[in-house]
Design an enzyme around this catalytic site. Structure first.
Site, short mmCIF file in Angstrom:
data_model
loop_
_atom_site.label_atom_id
_atom_site.label_comp_id
_atom_site.label_asym_id
_atom_site.label_seq_id
_atom_site.Cartn_x
_atom_site.Cartn_y
_atom_site.Cartn_z
N HIS A 51 0.85 -1.19 0.00
CA HIS A 51 0.00 0.00 0.00
C HIS A 51 0.90 1.25 0.00
O HIS A 51 2.07 1.19 0.36
CB HIS A 51 -0.90 0.00 1.24
CG HIS A 51 -2.08 -0.92 1.14
ND1 HIS A 51 -3.07 -0.97 2.09
CD2 HIS A 51 -2.42 -1.84 0.20
CE1 HIS A 51 -3.98 -1.87 1.73
NE2 HIS A 51 -3.61 -2.42 0.60
N GLU A 53 1.07 3.78 2.00
CA GLU A 53 1.65 4.15 3.29
C GLU A 53 2.90 3.33 3.60
O GLU A 53 3.87 3.84 4.16
CB GLU A 53 0.64 3.93 4.43
CG GLU A 53 -0.64 4.74 4.32
CD GLU A 53 -1.77 3.98 3.64
OE1 GLU A 53 -1.52 3.31 2.61
OE2 GLU A 53 -2.91 4.06 4.13
#
Lengths: 148, 148
Positions: A51, A53
């Site tokens: 992802h 992040e």
């Protein structure tokens, strides 16, 4: 909070969409310096860990040569999921600024508020809804295109 | 459940301790084949994302060339944290077998039971306490050594 950093996260999300990835982008900032950027690369990497992040955290750790990201803030276009909220807590990030709320998987206020749990050894601040319409529109356009 | 796979995860944890890492190990299995192994490398990698489960998931995804790990089971010596529980859910792993419970950060039954939350789009089965004393003893010895 500096909205320009959310605009940079949105640019990352747009790039993800061009690569046929769910459009989510993230930027990590220390003071006024960008120390990590990331975009969702789940399909390209063929790994659900990747992802936006996580990519931004890995970049910031490499940049600082340290797993402690104390004093750093993350700007991300979508409310972090359990994995990403946990990674942000584990990395000791100071504050989370996110765009769109995620009804299905959001763990920073929607389904859970993991960063605010006093039982964990670190509690990042959380502010959601920043440029939320723009962040959500990117996702709607992406999934709308998929359905057509 | 095959306890031999937990023994292999314990071997990974022992190796982590030798490298002065918090001793946690993980093994991912499909059928009777090991498709991913991992050990905690937070200090060496200088990144808090690099828990044993994440390393094992990345290895398994590389092995299968797919982010869907449907039908795969993970054996891990310590109850997964929020980040790792989330990564396991995101990767569609079928079942989690873990050793020691984690009072401070465990999210598979202790502080939360994230894998069992029906609001998420996938729910791995969870069984904890497998060779728990042996798994916990490794951690106690490690932190005991640190305090001396």
């Amino acid at each position: 909070m500096n909205i320009d950093f959310m605009r940079l996260a949105i640019e990352q999300a747009r790039e993800a969409a061009k690569n046929d990835e769910v459009p989510v982008g993230a930027v990590i900032v220390m003071g006024n310096e960008i120390i990590g950027i990331g975009q969702n690369r789940k399909e390209a990497s063929k790994c659900a860990v990747h992802h936006a992040e996580i990519e931004a955290i890995e970049a910031a750790c490499t940049r600082l040569d340290n797993w402690h990201l104390d004093g750093a803030d993350i700007y991300v276009t979508l409310e972090p999921c359990a994995m990403c909220a946990g990674a942000i807590i584990n990395s000791r990030i100071r504050h989370i600024y996110f765009g769109a709320y995620d009804k299905k998987a959001g763990c920073c206020g929607t389904l859970y508020n993991l960063p605010s749990d006093k039982r964990f050894n670190h509690r990042p601040g959380v502010e959601g809804g920043i440029l939320a319409e723009e962040c959500a529109a990117l996702l709607s356009a992406f999934f709308g295109g998929k359905r057509r």
